[in-house]
Design an enzyme around this catalytic site. Sequence first.
Site, short mmCIF file in Angstrom:
data_model
loop_
_atom_site.label_atom_id
_atom_site.label_comp_id
_atom_site.label_asym_id
_atom_site.label_seq_id
_atom_site.Cartn_x
_atom_site.Cartn_y
_atom_site.Cartn_z
N ASP A 1 -9.35 -10.75 -10.37
CA ASP A 1 -9.44 -12.20 -10.56
C ASP A 1 -10.89 -12.55 -10.88
OD1 ASP A 1 -10.83 -12.09 -8.19
OD2 ASP A 1 -9.36 -13.18 -7.01
N ASP B 1 0.98 -11.69 -7.66
CA ASP B 1 0.20 -11.05 -6.61
C ASP B 1 0.22 -11.99 -5.43
OD1 ASP B 1 -2.74 -12.28 -5.83
OD2 ASP B 1 -2.02 -12.98 -7.77
N CYS C 1 16.46 -0.84 4.39
CA CYS C 1 15.29 -0.37 3.65
C CYS C 1 15.16 1.14 3.75
CB CYS C 1 14.03 -1.04 4.21
SG CYS C 1 12.50 -0.52 3.40
N CYS D 1 12.25 2.78 3.04
CA CYS D 1 10.84 3.19 3.06
C CYS D 1 10.58 4.15 4.23
CB CYS D 1 9.92 1.97 3.14
SG CYS D 1 9.62 1.31 4.79
N CYS E 1 10.77 2.44 7.73
CA CYS E 1 12.13 2.12 8.19
C CYS E 1 12.98 3.38 8.39
CB CYS E 1 12.81 1.17 7.21
SG CYS E 1 12.08 -0.49 7.26
N HIS F 1 5.67 -1.32 5.13
CA HIS F 1 7.06 -1.75 4.87
C HIS F 1 7.10 -3.01 4.01
CE1 HIS F 1 11.04 -3.38 5.15
NE2 HIS F 1 10.49 -4.49 5.61
#
Lengths: 394, 394
Positions: free
Chosen positions: A93, A284, A322, A324, A327, A353
Amino acid sequence: MGPIDWQVTARDGEARTGILTTRRSVIETPVFMPVGTQGTVKGVRFEWLEDEHDARIILGNTYHLFLRPGPDVIRQLGGLHKFSTWSRSFLTDSGGFQVFSLTDLRKLSEDGVEFRSHIDGDLKFLSPEVSMDIQAALGSEIVMVFDECLPGDVGRDETRRSMELTARWAKRSKERFVDLQNDGGDTGYKLSGDDISGAQALFGIVQGAGHIDIRIESLSRTVEIGFDGYALGGLSVGEEKQVMYEVLERIAPQMPTDAPRYLMGVGTPEDLLEAVSHGIDMFDCVLPTRNGRTGHAFTSRGGLNIRNSRFRTDTAALDPDCICSVCSRYSRAYLAHLYRAGEMLAATLISHHNLFFFLDTMRRVRQSITLGTFAEFKREYLENLKQNGQSAAL
Amino acid sequence: MGPIDWQVTARDGEARTGILTTRRSVIETPVFMPVGTQGTVKGVRFEWLEDEHDARIILGNTYHLFLRPGPDVIRQLGGLHKFSTWSRSFLTDSGGFQVFSLTDLRKLSEDGVEFRSHIDGDLKFLSPEVSMDIQAALGSEIVMVFDECLPGDVGRDETRRSMELTARWAKRSKERFVDLQNDGGDTGYKLSGDDISGAQALFGIVQGAGHIDIRIESLSRTVEIGFDGYALGGLSVGEEKQVMYEVLERIAPQMPTDAPRYLMGVGTPEDLLEAVSHGIDMFDCVLPTRNGRTGHAFTSRGGLNIRNSRFRTDTAALDPDCICSVCSRYSRAYLAHLYRAGEMLAATLISHHNLFFFLDTMRRVRQSITLGTFAEFKREYLENLKQNGQSAAL
């Protein structure tokens, strides 16, 4: 031959999928970019972001890196990629948003902004030229113009004055940016194929708060200057949710169709889906990591806060749906213990997560657009979010 | 058939390598056990400890887990392995050391110790029986007897009184421990092969501060009760380094040769090598992670502190001779930036390296013992540590 290549691969209503190619990575859109404010995504090692999240682009904050370690150090060390070891894409940015929200602002002039560092109180100066200089030292793939960011509740006159300043700054940003590219100022230069120039890309920013006519004028003036992509700024800055949704509905579809559209600093899972439905391609937001550090998890059934005492003996995963690595392995009870015990791994694991949830949501968004079932996906996704009885954003 | 199997595989002077088999892992000794105080090694995910450090056993602290989340919660959730997801071995201490060093101690009696929790001031009670109950709820592979821990500077009379209390408590610990094993109190019970019973192992602790004759008596009384392994406690608690080294030299070789010898809470790389040379097999210490959180790195050339301004533009690895994932990727300059910027990943990455350094040191120790070159290895290793001009412990 430009610095990025951008191809739409499917459309479903206003929503669209695409392939954004930079000199350092191939990015499927709509994309959520994890925020790496200080050259690191808070609490989550790059190794995970590469191997598990498969993040192709992350954000770096010019304001923070300007103050610490400073552009001279980063330039000396070969740029932000080499310094941080993140070898995929960075979007940086301009520093504007932080200057106008974090600092003890001293003086706004046509030239730029004088402010005091939130770290040590030192007097600093940012302008379109300085911001371009810093972003060239960082060597990011996508550079943002330096704009003025207003709070969400200012009136028409102030909004117009600010939009016009932002338009003049956009022109100055581009001029300096072009000079820097020509003069070899970009530390990230990289030849990487026949279709990509190896230089940085520059995105313009549309301002105008909730005033649609001013937004339209801002868009027109920004497009007239000409950029590689276009962003909506000044949203999710305190205004009513309905204001943002109206701007999205009215402005996003009018943004150039042949360039990526980026909604800055947004947002909740609900916001992402709403924006995608109006044709936004890039996002974002600090929510996944910031909320992760305070024990808030985003899940497919809505938000939950691990501090809630009912999780102390709950053997379920944060999000049972989930896949991931958090998880797949750890229980809410264990995470609740880590949080209560003040262990930093609580923040690490919940942030991990949350980022996975956001990136996985975007994967599913892209799939549904490709299949032409985005509206149905969105309805079901939002319905599921209500199960925990609280907003995913908390 | 006992709960652990212990075989010496090589000797070099008093130093020895061995294979310690528990119901959950095969551990090469001499071994350094990372400290997982609250059911987690601070800042370093189990995934790394398994895949990169290849840690086979970590330590859990009975005192901390007693207070939070409490043995009832952990028992309800199936024990510490299931709760934390660490499926290799745990050694749990007895809580004694923390009670005597961290708390507002209320009352020491023959029965046990009344104290106030450092978390909420609640009145709590620990005794040999309570400690065994908690460690059975935790289900660790190796349980430590409950002992009294004195500061390093007490006189002979107090040391003797305390050693005798510790001996009586050791006996009570064993009695309760045996009952718990027979009554199914151990949550970690696991049949895992012909040679291992599946129950917990119990280690005795030799006390006596720097008084060699009291140490010898403590050792003799502890061996008389009979345990699966023997520990030296009450060292590295404020006494002169020379006192610890003398105790090691005089006592360690007299400890049973057919059981593992564990030096509790020690220490610096120098201390580990010194202790190995006298026949110690097991170690634990918070130094790698505690120092990691304050920016102290252990390296093959001695210690360094990442806060030192000379590292701000240093592109070298923390330890150029280290092959860990942190040293393979990140520069001192980047780690220095993370530390100054207050990013928790600074602690994570330096702790990760420090643990790797300790475990790698022990790998090299084992190799040199096997080759019969331990004395030479030790001399060179200690010589290298002096290169940075400061102790590795800092």
